[in-house]
Design a protein around this motif. Sequence first.
Motif, mmCIF file in Angstrom:
data_model
loop_
_atom_site.group_PDB
_atom_site.id
_atom_site.type_symbol
_atom_site.label_atom_id
_atom_site.label_comp_id
_atom_site.label_asym_id
_atom_site.label_seq_id
_atom_site.Cartn_x
_atom_site.Cartn_y
_atom_site.Cartn_z
ATOM 1 N N SER A 329 0.850 -1.187 0.000
ATOM 2 C CA SER A 329 0.000 0.000 0.000
ATOM 3 C C SER A 329 0.886 1.239 0.000
ATOM 4 O O SER A 329 2.086 1.168 0.284
ATOM 5 N N GLN A 348 -2.394 7.429 6.808
ATOM 6 C CA GLN A 348 -3.088 6.355 6.097
ATOM 7 C C GLN A 348 -4.276 6.932 5.326
ATOM 8 O O GLN A 348 -5.402 6.479 5.439
ATOM 9 N N HIS A 351 -4.372 4.775 -0.090
ATOM 10 C CA HIS A 351 -3.921 3.385 0.022
ATOM 11 C C HIS A 351 -3.675 2.726 -1.330
ATOM 12 O O HIS A 351 -3.729 1.513 -1.421
#
Length: 471
Positions: A329, A348, A351
């Motif tokens: 990712s 995050q 991704h």
Amino acid sequence: MSSLVTYDDSEDEDESCDQKEEEQSDPSGFNSVNVKPRPAGSETVLGQSSSSLLYVYPKIQHQDWENRSGNEGKHFKNRSACLTFSKSIVDGSNPAKRRPSSLPGVRPYIPKRQRQSEETKCPENQPEQSLENPTRKGPVLSDVSPKVKPYLGEKPKSSGTPRKLLMSLEGHQGAVITAQWCPVPHVSHLLLSASMDKTFKVWDGAESGRCLRLYTCHSGAVRDACWTPCGRQLLTGSFDNTAAITDVETGQLTVKVDNQFKVMCVVLHPGSPDVFLCGGHSSVVKAWDSRCCKVVKTYKAAVQQTLDILFLRGGTDFITSSDCVSRDSADRTLIAWDYGSTAKISNQIYHERYTCPSLALHPVEESFVAQTNGNYVALFSSQTPFKMNKRRRFDGHKVEGYAVRCGFSLDGAILASGSSTGSAHFYDYQSTRALHAIQAHSQPCLCVSPHPVLPATAATCDWAGEIKIWH
């Protein structure tokens, strides 16, 4: 072969006195030259010593010449064309300085080095530099452009897509990375361009298309540039490891700081214009205070380089884009930071295994977009937790590793993006539908900048250094 005539370069006092008497008695001047015939049996050979003088006939008034006719005039003409031999040529010695010939139609010889030095000094052979001279007369921040003035008092209308080429601006010798209109409405006809040829320029992008100022304060490629909110200064970042703030009118440096890494992106703090952020070939993003030229904050991330920086609305948070992509990712590709505490809010956000070379904030809604190397533009929420909208994406253009930028129109209804194929693409923001595409350049189109005031007007720039204005 007819015999030659030699002329003596020395005269005794009697001969000179006789000559003066003859000149006084002969007003016509025919007897002013004393020619001695060569003695019989003597020869003149090149290389032997022989003396000679150049005798010049006195000037004759134009009326006297017209009065002469017949054989007398012909006789004078034949005598004035007699040949002379210099002493230096005959005896082979080094020639002294020759006086330039006074005969009509005869030009003296000029050595090649002297001709070349005169050509370099001659202003006629130099190219015109009036358009690119940083000290050119005339203000940059002048009155309102006649094309912009009618739209200043009106409410912003719905933005349209440009279709027709208005003008082409040429002058950069390297790739033009970005082109930005001035954010101040009454001087929004000014266009800023930053190039890899180590320069950045300000153009009149509404009417004449002239280059108003050329700025050469960097010794490396100018990778990013933007206007200050007042429109009187320019913030630039360069591969010479420096970031600079330059006065638009005078071209003088106000601030110049050394980041100790190649600067790829610069951005001003929206709430405090005296603070700006720099990112580039480093794992660190630095915040500088232009008043004291010191680093006030440092943001550290385990990345190799920062591609772009985007402040969110309010200036409390900002997003950085990096080239850090893992195998599974895109970890830390987009990182959200808290400006005050320098802490990471989230790493995050995105991704997918693509880097994002540029970011853009929507002018109305709480969202921002990221240009990706997956050949599409991704849409994100600008509020925590910064989720990506997987149902809406803008595709149809190509990125292919180039730093292709994207941007919104003033009302946020249209998203514009460049393409590595040289075309400019326009999308409807709500439906993500492709509205129109222009084959703007033959080289990769790196930036499409919609005008902040004029409807259906945009500027494009490409990898070859060309800038075009569309309407």
